[in-house]
Write a protein that holds these residues in place. Structure first.
Motif, PDB file in Angstrom:
ATOM      1  N   ALA A  69     -34.886   7.383 -56.141  1.00 57.12           N
ATOM      2  CA  ALA A  69     -34.524   7.921 -57.456  1.00 57.12           C
ATOM      3  C   ALA A  69     -33.117   7.501 -57.836  1.00 57.12           C
ATOM      4  O   ALA A  69     -32.795   7.330 -59.008  1.00 57.12           O
ATOM      5  CB  ALA A  69     -34.648   9.437 -57.447  1.00 57.12           C
ATOM      6  N   ILE A  70     -32.259   7.350 -56.838  1.00 53.74           N
ATOM      7  CA  ILE A  70     -30.893   6.901 -57.099  1.00 53.74           C
ATOM      8  C   ILE A  70     -30.823   5.384 -57.137  1.00 53.74           C
ATOM      9  O   ILE A  70     -30.136   4.786 -57.978  1.00 53.74           O
ATOM     10  CB  ILE A  70     -29.932   7.419 -56.009  1.00 53.74           C
ATOM     11  CG1 ILE A  70     -29.915   8.940 -56.006  1.00 53.74           C
ATOM     12  CG2 ILE A  70     -28.531   6.869 -56.210  1.00 53.74           C
ATOM     13  CD1 ILE A  70     -29.120   9.523 -54.857  1.00 53.74           C
ATOM     14  N   ALA A  71     -31.566   4.752 -56.230  1.00 48.92           N
ATOM     15  CA  ALA A  71     -31.384   3.315 -56.026  1.00 48.92           C
ATOM     16  C   ALA A  71     -32.075   2.461 -57.075  1.00 48.92           C
ATOM     17  O   ALA A  71     -31.742   1.291 -57.233  1.00 48.92           O
ATOM     18  CB  ALA A  71     -31.881   2.919 -54.640  1.00 48.92           C
ATOM     19  N   ILE A  72     -33.048   3.018 -57.799  1.00 53.93           N
ATOM     20  CA  ILE A  72     -33.672   2.196 -58.845  1.00 53.93           C
ATOM     21  C   ILE A  72     -32.750   2.071 -60.057  1.00 53.93           C
ATOM     22  O   ILE A  72     -32.448   0.951 -60.487  1.00 53.93           O
ATOM     23  CB  ILE A  72     -35.073   2.726 -59.219  1.00 53.93           C
ATOM     24  CG1 ILE A  72     -36.056   2.408 -58.096  1.00 53.93           C
ATOM     25  CG2 ILE A  72     -35.557   2.105 -60.528  1.00 53.93           C
ATOM     26  CD1 ILE A  72     -37.478   2.789 -58.370  1.00 53.93           C
ATOM     27  N   PRO A  73     -32.269   3.191 -60.633  1.00 58.60           N
ATOM     28  CA  PRO A  73     -31.279   3.015 -61.700  1.00 58.60           C
ATOM     29  C   PRO A  73     -30.050   2.270 -61.206  1.00 58.60           C
ATOM     30  O   PRO A  73     -29.491   1.442 -61.930  1.00 58.60           O
ATOM     31  CB  PRO A  73     -30.917   4.461 -62.085  1.00 58.60           C
ATOM     32  CG  PRO A  73     -31.996   5.312 -61.540  1.00 58.60           C
ATOM     33  CD  PRO A  73     -32.582   4.602 -60.386  1.00 58.60           C
ATOM     34  N   GLY A  74     -29.659   2.529 -59.960  1.00 53.78           N
ATOM     35  CA  GLY A  74     -28.502   1.835 -59.397  1.00 53.78           C
ATOM     36  C   GLY A  74     -28.737   0.337 -59.358  1.00 53.78           C
ATOM     37  O   GLY A  74     -27.861  -0.461 -59.695  1.00 53.78           O
ATOM     38  N   GLY A  75     -29.939  -0.052 -58.960  1.00 54.69           N
ATOM     39  CA  GLY A  75     -30.265  -1.465 -58.884  1.00 54.69           C
ATOM     40  C   GLY A  75     -30.283  -2.106 -60.261  1.00 54.69           C
ATOM     41  O   GLY A  75     -29.809  -3.233 -60.441  1.00 54.69           O
ATOM     42  N   ILE A  76     -30.830  -1.381 -61.244  1.00 55.74           N
ATOM     43  CA  ILE A  76     -30.851  -1.925 -62.610  1.00 55.74           C
ATOM     44  C   ILE A  76     -29.430  -2.116 -63.106  1.00 55.74           C
ATOM     45  O   ILE A  76     -29.085  -3.148 -63.695  1.00 55.74           O
ATOM     46  CB  ILE A  76     -31.639  -0.991 -63.563  1.00 55.74           C
ATOM     47  CG1 ILE A  76     -33.113  -0.946 -63.159  1.00 55.74           C
ATOM     48  CG2 ILE A  76     -31.505  -1.452 -65.000  1.00 55.74           C
ATOM     49  CD1 ILE A  76     -33.958  -0.040 -64.024  1.00 55.74           C
ATOM     50  N   LEU A  77     -28.594  -1.125 -62.844  1.00 56.34           N
ATOM     51  CA  LEU A  77     -27.190  -1.219 -63.266  1.00 56.34           C
ATOM     52  C   LEU A  77     -26.517  -2.434 -62.635  1.00 56.34           C
ATOM     53  O   LEU A  77     -25.858  -3.221 -63.312  1.00 56.34           O
ATOM     54  CB  LEU A  77     -26.442   0.064 -62.871  1.00 56.34           C
ATOM     55  CG  LEU A  77     -24.956   0.081 -63.198  1.00 56.34           C
ATOM     56  CD1 LEU A  77     -24.741   0.013 -64.702  1.00 56.34           C
ATOM     57  CD2 LEU A  77     -24.302   1.334 -62.636  1.00 56.34           C
ATOM     58  N   LEU A  78     -26.734  -2.615 -61.337  1.00 54.40           N
ATOM     59  CA  LEU A  78     -26.124  -3.752 -60.647  1.00 54.40           C
ATOM     60  C   LEU A  78     -26.621  -5.071 -61.231  1.00 54.40           C
ATOM     61  O   LEU A  78     -25.863  -6.024 -61.391  1.00 54.40           O
ATOM     62  CB  LEU A  78     -26.446  -3.697 -59.153  1.00 54.40           C
ATOM     63  CG  LEU A  78     -25.630  -2.706 -58.341  1.00 54.40           C
ATOM     64  CD1 LEU A  78     -26.231  -2.552 -56.953  1.00 54.40           C
ATOM     65  CD2 LEU A  78     -24.185  -3.174 -58.218  1.00 54.40           C
ATOM     66  N   ALA A  79     -27.911  -5.128 -61.535  1.00 55.84           N
ATOM     67  CA  ALA A  79     -28.471  -6.362 -62.077  1.00 55.84           C
ATOM     68  C   ALA A  79     -27.873  -6.666 -63.444  1.00 55.84           C
ATOM     69  O   ALA A  79     -27.505  -7.806 -63.735  1.00 55.84           O
ATOM     70  CB  ALA A  79     -29.992  -6.251 -62.175  1.00 55.84           C
ATOM     71  N   LEU A  80     -27.768  -5.635 -64.287  1.00 57.30           N
ATOM     72  CA  LEU A  80     -27.200  -5.852 -65.621  1.00 57.30           C
ATOM     73  C   LEU A  80     -25.742  -6.277 -65.530  1.00 57.30           C
ATOM     74  O   LEU A  80     -25.282  -7.139 -66.279  1.00 57.30           O
ATOM     75  CB  LEU A  80     -27.341  -4.577 -66.464  1.00 57.30           C
ATOM     76  CG  LEU A  80     -28.776  -4.219 -66.855  1.00 57.30           C
ATOM     77  CD1 LEU A  80     -28.808  -2.900 -67.604  1.00 57.30           C
ATOM     78  CD2 LEU A  80     -29.392  -5.315 -67.706  1.00 57.30           C
TER      79      LEU A  80
END
Lengths: 255, 221, 219
Positions: free
Chosen positions: C31-42
């Motif tokens: 739940a934390i790492a998916i938005p976190g991953g999207i943020l990192l990718a952007l």
């Protein structure tokens, strides 16, 4: 072979002044000057790599120019993101690869501009979309996804999508180059109808008979420069420039 | 927050010994798992049909069970069954090889099946035997395609050796814990450990990227 | 060899609780790492050198560190630097989230980059902003692409939760090994632990295989 009468006294919607564009060491546009008047249909022809598509993409800011000016209704194209977005709303673009959004239906695609950019209500956006799909002859495909549509159908949806923004100018980047011969006709017919209704159009194309029949002006490109421009009768029947003749004969154009 | 790295300077030999063991265990794990995984991967595609189910079971089981569990079970539980007590290092090697070997087997299988079937047909049409076709035509192409994944095998192996600390293998992670406990400066010790592991791992992935870029054209058919 | 398997059934309660905590830990991490991953990718794909570099550094760092070390480091560093006492669960969650977010960042980056440039051009040509283009056109398509990879990452995450046992989080591995120490039933408890992980993980791995077949990229 009728073509709507065109009055050259109309104001210039698009004014290209000595436009230059470099890609690294490659000169895509080497000082291009031309004008597109309201309700005119201008066809850009020429060999691959001669700069036609590049000029089109500079027109709506997908590429930035390195020199010269492009004026829309007398005002230079803005460079700031907000200004560019506002400018793009006034121009519609149709791509060679259609570029429909695969995760939306035909209706969804056509409505995406009005919905997201113009912020119309869903009802208004979908009404507008439905009317445009009707106009391009695909009312029955409104609920279909792009993967279920033929190339010609997809391109017609793409045209409807661009029209949904009610642009002042329509830019076509080789709209039929990726189509099967059977479906080219249906797309060209839509474009012809648009022209007859008075839309200002800039079309990069290899479809010479379309240019012959529909264009008010034909502009011939070679190596980043305009080598000749004029009405179709001139370009196709009596070109003034040798290289134009060569290019057309290479295409097997017998007039 | 003040950092005092002096315990590290005092114990550097001890820690370096740990690094050496980490590298040794990693190297042996990689070699053994390449052999095991290669054999399993090949057997899975070209072996007899009755072998397929047990091999798939082995591979999928290792995908399902954590490394920690395999390590702990191999060290504590296996001796009860076999009557043979493995020293920590060897227990770790067996467990890690079993776990990483399954991963390698999957890479080998993917690499072999990614070579166009037409290649095998062409080889056989020339009169080659199945074994010759695999050895001379398929494997060379497949190996090139597997290279980037092999880089991650090395990376995974090195990272997994750190887990061996839980069965008291005196590799670098374990020794760092020892120094951290004795010196009461865990932050400095673990910061250093992070730097050391990064320095070891970072070039591995970069090197494989480069090797692959050089050899990629050999794999395309 | 004197085995007593009843010890497993006798401790079914604690084992079930441990399993539940494992699941909670994995779900919370994702739940934390998916938005976190999207943020990192952007961040990585943004034009800003600073953001791009920060994202790339973060990703490279956590992909090149053993997770068990990150867990220990978090356990010692977090209380001192942030001056708050964290429960082992939270510490473990932080370590896992940082680790998985780094992997997800790379996954999303590759997924976004795989969406043809023409798609964003078509959206921009309609007058959409970069943000609208990303939100309505690129990300929805990218999510479809990354689903199988995320599923694989989930399976790995599920196994990696066992590592937080080293800082005494009462998930399945810690609970099993604690009962082993208390009852001295080594083979029984360790085998039970392996079997439970196997029973949970095997179907998950098969699900990932199915997802790869179903959502396999066909351009």
């Amino acid at each position: 072979m009728s073509r709507k009468g065109h009055d050259a006294g109309q104001p210039a919607v698009l004014d290209y002044r000595a436009v230059r564009k470099q890609f690294g060491s490659f000169t895509a546009l080497a000082g291009v000057s031309m004008q597109v008047h309201r309700t005119e249909v201008v066809c850009l022809i020429g060999p691959s790599g001669s700069g036609k598509s590049t000029l089109l993409r500079c027109t709506n800011g997908l590429e930035t120019i390195d020199g010269g000016e492009i004026l829309l209704d007398g005002a230079a194209l803005p460079r700031d993101p907000r200004g560019m977005r506002a400018m793009r709303r006034r121009m519609g673009m149709v791509f060679q690869n259609f570029e429909l959004f695969p995760h939306k239906t035909a209706l969804g695609n056509v409505a995406s501009g009005p919905l997201t950019v113009l912020r119309l209500s869903r009802d208004e956006a979908e009404q507008r979309a439905a009317a445009l799909l009707e106009k391009v002859g695909l009312a029955d495909k409104a609920a279909s996804y792009p993967s279920n549509l033929s190339g010609g159908q997809q391109q017609r949806v793409a045209i409807a999508r661009a029209l949904a923004m009610q642009p002042e100018v329509m830019l076509f980047d080789e709209p039929t180059s990726a189509l099967d011969p059977e479906t080219i006709g249906e797309v060209l017919n839509v474009m012809k109808t648009l022209a007859e209704e008075g839309m200002t159009m800039v079309v990069v194309t290899h479809e010479m008979s379309f240019a012959r029949r529909v264009a008010d002006q034909v502009v011939v490109f070679e190596r980043g420069q305009i080598i000749e421009q004029g009405p179709p009768e001139q370009i196709f029947d009596a070109p003034l420039v040798e290289r134009t003749r060569d290019f057309l004969s290479h295409l097997g154009w017998a007039g | 927050m003040e950092l005092d790295f002096s315990p590290l300077f005092e114990s550097w030999r001890f820690l370096l010994g740990g690094v050496g063991l980490t590298l040794l265990l990693s190297l042996l794990t990689v070699l053994c798992s390449l052999v095991l995984g290669g054999a399993v991967g090949l057997a899975r595609i070209y072996g007899p049909a009755w072998l397929r189910a047990p091999l798939v079971f082995y591979i999928d089981s290792m995908r399902a069970v954590p490394v920690l569990v395999v390590l702990v079970w191999t060290y504590f539980a296996l001796p009860i069954i076999t009557g043979v007590a493995l020293p920590p290092f060897w227990a770790a090697l067996v467990a890690l090889t079993a776990h990483v070997g399954a991963y390698v087997a999957e890479i080998v299988r993917a690499g072999l099946t990614s070579v166009r079937p037409g290649q095998t047909r062409a080889a056989l049409a020339l009169g080659m035997s199945q074994a010759q076709a695999v050895r001379d035509i398929i494997l060379p192409q497949a190996v090139v395609r597997m290279l980037p994944a092999f880089g991650s095998v090395i990376s995974v192996a090195i990272k997994d050796t750190a887990i061996a600390t839980v069965i008291a293998v005196p590799e670098y992670m374990n020794r760092s814990q020892t120094v951290a406990g004795e010196s009461f400066h865990p932050i400095e010790v673990f910061l250093t450990a992070m730097a050391v592991y990064f320095i070891i791992l970072f070039p591995v992935t970069r090197a494989v990227d480069m090797v692959y870029a050089r050899l990629a054209h050999l794999g395309r058919s | 060899m004197n085995l007593d398997w009843s010890v497993v059934w006798a401790n079914a309660g604690p084992l079930a609780q441990g399993t539940a905590l494992t699941v909670v830990l994995a779900v919370a991490t994702m739940a934390i790492a998916i938005p976190g991953g999207i943020l990192l990718a952007l961040m990585r794909l943004s034009g800003s050198r600073l953001l791009s570099g920060a994202s790339a550094s973060f990703t490279e760092l956590f992909r090149n560190l053993p997770l068990i070390l990150v867990i220990y480091a978090a356990y010692y560093i977090m209380p001192i630097t942030l001056d708050v006492a964290f429960s082992p669960f939270v510490t473990g969650l932080v370590a896992l989230s940082l680790n998985v977010a780094a992997y997800n960042g790379e996954t999303f980056r590759a997924g976004i980059a795989s969406i043809r440039k023409g798609q964003s051009e078509a959206a921009l040509a309609l007058g959409m902003s970069r943000w609208q283009t990303m939100r309505d056109i690129v990300l929805p398509q990218a999510v479809r692409r990354v689903l199988p990879v995320l599923a694989s990452t989930w399976v790995s995450l599920f196994k990696d939760t066992s590592l937080v046992s080293v800082i005494a989080v009462s998930e399945l591995a810690y609970t099993s090994m604690r009962i082993r120490s208390q009852t001295f039933r080594v083979l029984e408890m360790l085998t039970a632990m392996a079997v439970i992980y196997w029973a949970l993980g095997y179907p998950q791995a098969k699900l990932v295989d199915w997802m790869n077949r179903r959502f396999g990229v066909s351009e």
